[in-house]
Write a protein that holds these residues in place. Structure first.
Motif, PDB file in Angstrom:
ATOM      1  N   ASP A  60     -22.309  20.276  -5.866  1.00 36.35           N
ATOM      2  CA  ASP A  60     -22.370  19.648  -4.513  1.00 36.35           C
ATOM      3  C   ASP A  60     -21.000  18.778  -4.450  1.00 36.35           C
ATOM      4  O   ASP A  60     -20.184  18.396  -5.316  1.00 36.35           O
ATOM      5  N   VAL A  61     -20.550  19.041  -3.280  1.00 34.83           N
ATOM      6  CA  VAL A  61     -19.355  18.375  -2.522  1.00 34.83           C
ATOM      7  C   VAL A  61     -19.753  16.940  -2.061  1.00 34.83           C
ATOM      8  O   VAL A  61     -20.477  16.999  -1.228  1.00 34.83           O
ATOM      9  N   VAL A  62     -19.142  15.857  -2.622  1.00 37.88           N
ATOM     10  CA  VAL A  62     -19.356  14.616  -2.178  1.00 37.88           C
ATOM     11  C   VAL A  62     -18.246  13.638  -1.810  1.00 37.88           C
ATOM     12  O   VAL A  62     -17.187  14.012  -1.713  1.00 37.88           O
ATOM     13  N   HIS A  63     -18.369  12.695  -1.203  1.00 37.08           N
ATOM     14  CA  HIS A  63     -17.623  11.738  -0.569  1.00 37.08           C
ATOM     15  C   HIS A  63     -17.996  10.244  -0.683  1.00 37.08           C
ATOM     16  O   HIS A  63     -19.147   9.939  -0.860  1.00 37.08           O
ATOM     17  N   ALA A  64     -17.022   9.374  -1.104  1.00 37.79           N
ATOM     18  CA  ALA A  64     -17.252   8.165  -1.278  1.00 37.79           C
ATOM     19  C   ALA A  64     -16.061   7.260  -0.684  1.00 37.79           C
ATOM     20  O   ALA A  64     -14.917   7.750  -0.585  1.00 37.79           O
ATOM     21  N   ARG A  65     -16.397   6.213   0.105  1.00 39.12           N
ATOM     22  CA  ARG A  65     -15.408   5.467   0.664  1.00 39.12           C
ATOM     23  C   ARG A  65     -15.268   3.794  -0.151  1.00 39.12           C
ATOM     24  O   ARG A  65     -16.267   3.151  -0.271  1.00 39.12           O
ATOM     25  N   SER A  76      -9.232   0.853   3.628  1.00 40.93           N
ATOM     26  CA  SER A  76     -10.142   1.732   2.529  1.00 40.93           C
ATOM     27  C   SER A  76      -9.571   2.824   2.235  1.00 40.93           C
ATOM     28  O   SER A  76      -8.737   3.325   2.980  1.00 40.93           O
ATOM     29  N   VAL A  77     -10.010   3.579   1.204  1.00 36.96           N
ATOM     30  CA  VAL A  77      -9.582   4.740   0.591  1.00 36.96           C
ATOM     31  C   VAL A  77     -10.702   5.551   0.582  1.00 36.96           C
ATOM     32  O   VAL A  77     -11.915   5.332   0.028  1.00 36.96           O
ATOM     33  N   ASP A  78     -10.750   6.975   0.920  1.00 41.84           N
ATOM     34  CA  ASP A  78     -11.661   7.785   0.895  1.00 41.84           C
ATOM     35  C   ASP A  78     -11.473   8.898  -0.240  1.00 41.84           C
ATOM     36  O   ASP A  78     -10.495   9.282  -0.582  1.00 41.84           O
ATOM     37  N   PHE A  79     -12.350   9.032  -0.939  1.00 40.68           N
ATOM     38  CA  PHE A  79     -12.645   9.821  -2.436  1.00 40.68           C
ATOM     39  C   PHE A  79     -13.556  11.006  -1.949  1.00 40.68           C
ATOM     40  O   PHE A  79     -14.840  10.914  -1.683  1.00 40.68           O
ATOM     41  N   TYR A  80     -13.128  12.361  -2.297  1.00 37.87           N
ATOM     42  CA  TYR A  80     -13.690  13.468  -2.267  1.00 37.87           C
ATOM     43  C   TYR A  80     -13.715  13.979  -3.603  1.00 37.87           C
ATOM     44  O   TYR A  80     -12.879  13.973  -4.475  1.00 37.87           O
TER      45      TYR A  80
END
Length: 586
Positions: A60-65, A76-80
């Protein structure tokens, strides 16, 4: 406005960096970033506690901010990232037997599921860990493209589908020589579907709009080394299932066979017609004339170890080749495509071998071997004589009425299939070596990397083994190291990458692994696989591959549809499509 520091340390005002993604790009939260001592978040990876009514699975490809403290360059920083491990534990138990008590409600235990995420991209590149407690969501649409760097690929090639049916792309610039080239495919024979995937890649290149105007001029040379799998590329597959057609549709590719293919098979002994099995129509018999053999210096490909630095055999081969080339030039006035040696017209390969023996053996007054030791000369003659039964019918003193019909012409169609599966191993090496040398020299002479030439070759470990030297291996090394600048792309496949010359594999921009032997997966050649991917490689089903590409820091699992073209005569269906409209342009 935010404040940053310039190179002199002075404050300067800059425009605020907008978020590169909106909340609409991701789905509902799947869980929260963990921050426990044994699951600490880092800029390169973090763990996720998964909500009890949600789930995450491998790939699964996910994202967190994650927010930054006030006064930072951005808010903020976006993590993938990609999920590479999922674990389930039962909190509140100490002993193995407690699971039984917990299931009966006698112990207050709760299941907890966590996932580990390998970070693929950080935007902007401020490498701080994501804060524990931040929501983690599936990346969809533009967010997924950013996570996998698809948004930075100017020209994208569909390399397959993810497990959830989304397209997985590769950057054409790492395939066509602009920034890199070559594909290497590994896997267990009969299970890893290496050849099927290589042909799928060719199909994707020729039927998608990726190559644009270059599609009509791009060519491919394919060696059929096992069975008759590739002799029906131009025939539709009657056994293609509806779900496979849907997969082709998802990939944006037509579920149809190759549109432009020419087939070649070795000519029968004493005849110009091809020696084939179940495929008869549309196949051309190939061979080389004695004059071609001598003028183009193909003798070396009858000696697997002719370049071995530990012997003088290579020197003898070079000297004999030079003499044969002189004889070919001197024989240009002869009407038939043969040669004269010492005034005698050579009629066939057997006579050529006899003549070479007389001109090489010092006991018969031969001088072609120079000062080579008698033992080396005898070894040369023994190996040359041993090649006669296997390659003699491929080298002839007479040509067919139309002298061009016996020549393998890679310009006739987009895909040229050379069938060598019925030939002895020695003859297979000869054909592969001659064709690779010819195409490489032709591209060198053109002085231009366009049009592209794609070469698909299975059993790469046989032609470019890890140990030793040979003329074929030297050609393959040239293609691997210089083919990018010449417009030659190698799509090589083998069961075990550990048995292939490391420089050939190292120059491949794309590395693909199908089902692997567990011990083979631990070899250093598969360093592009994560520990989890190595373990999974021994469980992959046919049609599933692990892809490593330059721009994505983690390997991706993909699947590709069943061939839309027949792989045997029993699969051939009536062709409902008029492919004449796909004729190549001049």
């Amino acid at each position: 406005m935010t404040t940053t520091r310039n190179t002199d340390g002075n404050a300067q005002a800059t425009a605020p960096l907008a978020h590169i993604e909106s909340a609409a790009d991701t789905s509902a939260s799947k869980g929260l970033v963990l921050g426990m001592e044994n699951a600490a978040a880092t800029p390169l990876g973090f763990s996720v506690f998964i909500d009890r009514d949600q789930y995450l699975q491998l790939d699964d490809v996910v994202h967190a901010r994650s927010p930054l403290p006030p006064g930072g360059p951005v808010d903020s920083v976006d993590f993938y990232g990609v999920v590479d491990e999922v674990r389930a534990v039962q909190e509140g138990v100490r002993f193995d037997s407690d699971v039984s008590l917990a299931s009966e409600g006698l112990l207050p235990a709760e299941p907890a599921v966590t996932a580990h995420v390998a970070v693929t991209r950080v935007e902007p590149e401020i490498f701080v860990p994501p804060r524990p407690g931040q929501p983690v969501s599936l990346a969809r649409g533009k967010a997924r493209d950013r996570a996998l760097f698809f948004d930075q690929m100017a020209e994208r090639v569909p390399f397959g589908l993810s497990r959830d049916g989304e397209r997985i792309y590769a950057n054409l610039e790492f395939l066509n020589g602009t920034r890199g080239a070559h594909v290497n495919i590994s896997g267990i024979s009969g299970v890893a579907t290496k050849t099927s995937y290589a042909m799928f890649l060719l199909h994707a290149l020729f039927t998608s709009d990726t190559l644009g105007a270059e599609t009509a001029t791009t060519r491919s040379l394919v060696f059929n080394v096992k069975g008759e799998d590739l002799l029906f590329l131009d025939k539709p597959n009657a056994q293609l299932a509806d779900e496979d057609r849907e997969d082709y549709n998802r990939l944006g590719l037509p579920a149809e066979p190759f549109r432009s293919v020419s087939f070649y098979a070795p000519a029968r002994r004493g005849e110009p017609v091809p020696e084939t099995g179940s495929r008869v129509e549309g196949v051309t018999g190939f061979y080389w004339t004695l004059r071609e053999f001598c003028a183009e210096r193909y003798l070396r490909f009858l000696f697997a170890d002719a370049d071995d630095e530990r012997s003088q055999l290579g020197l003898v081969v070079q000297q004999v080749e030079a003499q044969l080339a002189l004889a070919a030039r001197a024989s240009s006035s002869i009407e038939t495509p043969t040669i004269k040696i010492e005034g005698e017209v050579i009629a066939d390969f057997d006579e050529l071998v006899k003549a070479i023996g007389q001109m090489t053996d010092p006991e018969e007054g031969g001088t072609w071997a120079g000062r080579a030791a008698a033992g080396t000369v005898q070894a040369f003659l023994r190996r040359l004589d041993a090649a006669k039964p296997y390659v003699g019918h491929l080298i002839r003193g007479q040509a067919s009425e139309d002298s061009s019909k016996h020549v393998i012409d890679t310009d006739r169609a987009q895909v040229t299939v050379v069938d060598i599966h019925r030939l002895h191993d020695r003859a297979q090496r000869f054909v592969v070596g001659v064709m690779l040398k010819r195409e490489f020299e032709r591209k060198e002479a053109s002085g231009s990397p366009r049009p592209l030439m794609l070469v698909a070759l299975d059993e790469l470990n046989k032609y470019a083994p890890r140990e030793g030297r040979s003329p074929i291996k030297d050609v393959l090394l040239d293609i691997a190291e210089r083919g990018r600048s010449l417009g030659i792309v190698l799509i090589g496949a083998q069961q075990t990458a550990s048995e292939v010359e490391p420089r050939v594999v190292a120059n491949c921009a794309y590395r693909v692994a199908g089902r692997l032997d567990a011990a083979e997966a631990q070899r250093s050649e598969y360093g592009f696989l994560t520990p989890a991917a190595r373990a999974r490689a021994s469980l992959l089903k046919p049609g599933s591959m692990v892809l490593a590409q330059p721009e994505i820091p983690v390997p991706l699992l993909l699947r590709f549809p069943h061939p839309a073209w027949a792989t045997r005569k029993s699969e051939v269906a009536e062709d409902p499509v008029d492919y004449s409209k796909y004729k190549l342009s001049d």
